[in-house]
Design an enzyme around this catalytic site. Structure first.
Site, PDB file in Angstrom:
ATOM      1  N   LYS A  35       0.847  -1.204   0.000  1.00 43.57           N
ATOM      2  CA  LYS A  35       0.000   0.000   0.000  1.00 43.57           C
ATOM      3  C   LYS A  35       0.881   1.252   0.000  1.00 43.57           C
ATOM      4  O   LYS A  35       2.095   1.167   0.216  1.00 43.57           O
ATOM      5  CB  LYS A  35      -0.906  -0.011   1.228  1.00 43.57           C
ATOM      6  CG  LYS A  35      -0.162   0.097   2.560  1.00 43.57           C
ATOM      7  CD  LYS A  35      -1.101  -0.186   3.735  1.00 43.57           C
ATOM      8  CE  LYS A  35      -0.353  -0.087   5.055  1.00 43.57           C
ATOM      9  NZ  LYS A  35      -1.163  -0.621   6.177  1.00 43.57           N
ATOM     10  N   TYR A 255      14.763  31.011   7.067  1.00 42.25           N
ATOM     11  CA  TYR A 255      13.470  31.581   7.474  1.00 42.25           C
ATOM     12  C   TYR A 255      13.364  31.729   8.987  1.00 42.25           C
ATOM     13  O   TYR A 255      13.681  30.790   9.731  1.00 42.25           O
ATOM     14  CB  TYR A 255      12.327  30.684   7.012  1.00 42.25           C
ATOM     15  CG  TYR A 255      12.005  30.805   5.540  1.00 42.25           C
ATOM     16  CD1 TYR A 255      11.627  32.016   4.987  1.00 42.25           C
ATOM     17  CD2 TYR A 255      12.078  29.696   4.709  1.00 42.25           C
ATOM     18  CE1 TYR A 255      11.330  32.125   3.636  1.00 42.25           C
ATOM     19  CE2 TYR A 255      11.775  29.786   3.362  1.00 42.25           C
ATOM     20  CZ  TYR A 255      11.399  31.017   2.826  1.00 42.25           C
ATOM     21  OH  TYR A 255      11.105  31.120   1.508  1.00 42.25           O
TER      22      TYR A 255
HETATM   23  C1  LIG Z   1      -0.516  -1.588   6.904  1.00 37.77           C
HETATM   24  C2  LIG Z   1      -1.125  -2.841   7.333  1.00 37.77           C
HETATM   25  C3  LIG Z   1      -0.328  -3.983   7.513  1.00 37.77           C
HETATM   26  C4  LIG Z   1       1.174  -3.936   7.440  1.00 37.77           C
HETATM   27  O1  LIG Z   1       1.662  -3.249   8.575  1.00 37.77           O
HETATM   28  P1  LIG Z   1       3.206  -3.192   8.908  1.00 37.77           P
HETATM   29  O2  LIG Z   1       3.263  -2.675  10.299  1.00 37.77           O
HETATM   30  O3  LIG Z   1       3.801  -2.225   7.939  1.00 37.77           O
HETATM   31  O4  LIG Z   1       3.754  -4.545   8.755  1.00 37.77           O
HETATM   32  C5  LIG Z   1      -0.967  -5.169   7.781  1.00 37.77           C
HETATM   33  N1  LIG Z   1      -2.309  -5.238   7.911  1.00 37.77           N
HETATM   34  C6  LIG Z   1      -3.104  -4.152   7.776  1.00 37.77           C
HETATM   35  C7  LIG Z   1      -4.566  -4.289   7.941  1.00 37.77           C
HETATM   36  C8  LIG Z   1      -2.539  -2.917   7.498  1.00 37.77           C
HETATM   37  O5  LIG Z   1      -3.316  -1.839   7.375  1.00 37.77           O
END
Ligand SMILES: *Cc1c(COP(=O)(O)O)cnc(C)c1O
Length: 362
Positions: A35, A255
């Site tokens: 993702k 800044y």
């Molecule tokens: C993002 C996510 C993961 C992976 O999480 P990590 O901590 O990056 O391993 C797994 N399951 C769900 C439902 C998630 O949203």
């Protein structure tokens, strides 16, 4: 050479994935999470590496992210974890995307496609919050196939909290009720990175969903055991020096004049700023590796530029490379160090790397 870029190591990505597979064993499928553009490592390229290494499933948040994978020729199964909006439902069948269902009423709405049911076992975010009996009735009432049963933990790195055990208990009650009703989903999955790395083996079931571990990170937790395996950062982040100059003691820098030179110093202005994803919170706090040593950030991180102290490295000049994440000589810095200095989390540093930053696969 570019103004600001990341280098992504396909070899390390493959090695992290294989290390996770080996650690969980053959009876547990590994579904890497890609993702948020694979935590900004590039979803299409990362998916190509992971599927070539044997990943049969990939997980993303949205239908859009699933379509992106399909457009890039990814044929693996894709789980949409973050919810499907009503107008996106027809795309599931068309592009063979598998939804995680978070509301029992949606089972009847998705049509005849396999789905994974997510149980809100206590995190209080996505997932079904219904009694085991209501869940069994809803699953039985529709022809769609319950292919997976899943949940997600809120505090899995924290071994001083009972929350994970309570979540497992809630989840198991649903699973047992389904099983008693004759429904045994092919995949049962609960574990993201932390329950894999800080092993909570009873949560592995027959599938795990590691995200950040695939990219080389995990979260050290309270009273947590030692990590089960070693993963290494896949991404290095570099920028070029745009300008080097000497400034006199007492000069204000940047800044808001957030920094005043304490002595005569040599500074480098870098081609990176918060528009590239360097957290603004690193103003006057963070370090960037230059000339083999950590060089303090001076004053405000601005949109496109950041200034550092390179008094220690008089040989550096415009066009030379500095390192935001990675190593330079004996000095090393990773996304976890940056996150700590910026008062944020490793995930946010990685996901914050903007689309302006060129990606190079090595
Ligand atoms: C993002 C996510 C993961 C992976 O999480 P990590 O901590 O990056 O391993 C797994 N399951 C769900 C439902 C998630 O949203």
């Amino acid at each position: 050479m570019m103004r600001c870029w990341v280098e992504i190591s396909r070899e390390r990505l493959a090695a992290n994935f294989q290390a996770i597979r080996k650690a969980v064993g053959e009876s547990v499928a590994v579904m890497p999470v890609v993702k948020a553009d694979a935590y900004r490592h590039g979803a299409a390229e990362v998916a190509a590496v992971l599927t070539a290494e044997g990943a049969e499933w990939l997980a993303v948040s949205s239908v859009d992210e699933g379509l992106h994978l399909r457009r890039h020729g990814v044929a693996a199964r894709v789980l949409i974890m973050g919810g499907v909006l009503p107008w996106e439902r027809p795309l599931l069948k068309e592009f063979e995307l598998t939804p995680a269902i978070h509301d029992l009423a949606d089972i009847g709405a998705i049509g005849d496609i396999p789905y994974h049911l997510k149980v809100d076992s206590g995190m209080g975010r996505l997932g079904v919050r219904a009694t085991p009996r209501e869940i069994v009735e809803a699953v039985a009432a529709h022809p769609a196939t319950l292919e997976g049963l899943m949940t997600h933990f809120a505090s899995s790195a924290d071994f001083s909290s009972p929350q994970t055990d309570l979540q497992v208990e809630t989840f198991e009650a649903v699973r047992e009720a389904l099983s008693a009703g004759g429904h045994s989903p092919r995949y049962v999955h609960m574990a993201s990175t932390n329950p894999v790395m800080l092993p909570r083996r009873h949560t592995w079931q027959n599938m795990v969903r590691p995200g950040i571990a695939v990219y080389g990170y995990w979260t050290p937790g309270k009273e947590a055991p030692r990590p089960l395996l070693e993963v290494k950062p896949v991404l290095a982040w570099k920028a070029s020096i745009v300008l080097v100059k000497e400034i006199e003691r007492g000069s204000p820098l940047g800044y808001g004049a957030m920094y005043w030179a304490q002595r005569d110093m040599r500074i480098a202005v870098l081609g990176i700023g918060y528009a590239d994803g360097l957290p603004h919170k690193l103003s006057n706090r963070g370090r960037i590796l230059a000339g083999g040593r950590p060089a303090p950030i001076l004053g405000a991180v601005s949109m496109d530029l950041t200034t550092i102290d390179i008094t220690h490295a008089p040989h550096l000049k415009a066009g030379d490379t500095v390192t935001i994440i990675g190593s330079d000589g004996d000095a090393q810095q990773d996304a976890r160090h940056l996150a700590r200095a910026a008062g944020t989390i490793t995930y946010a540093v990685l996901c914050g790397i903007s689309s302006r930053v060129k990606r190079v696969y090595v």
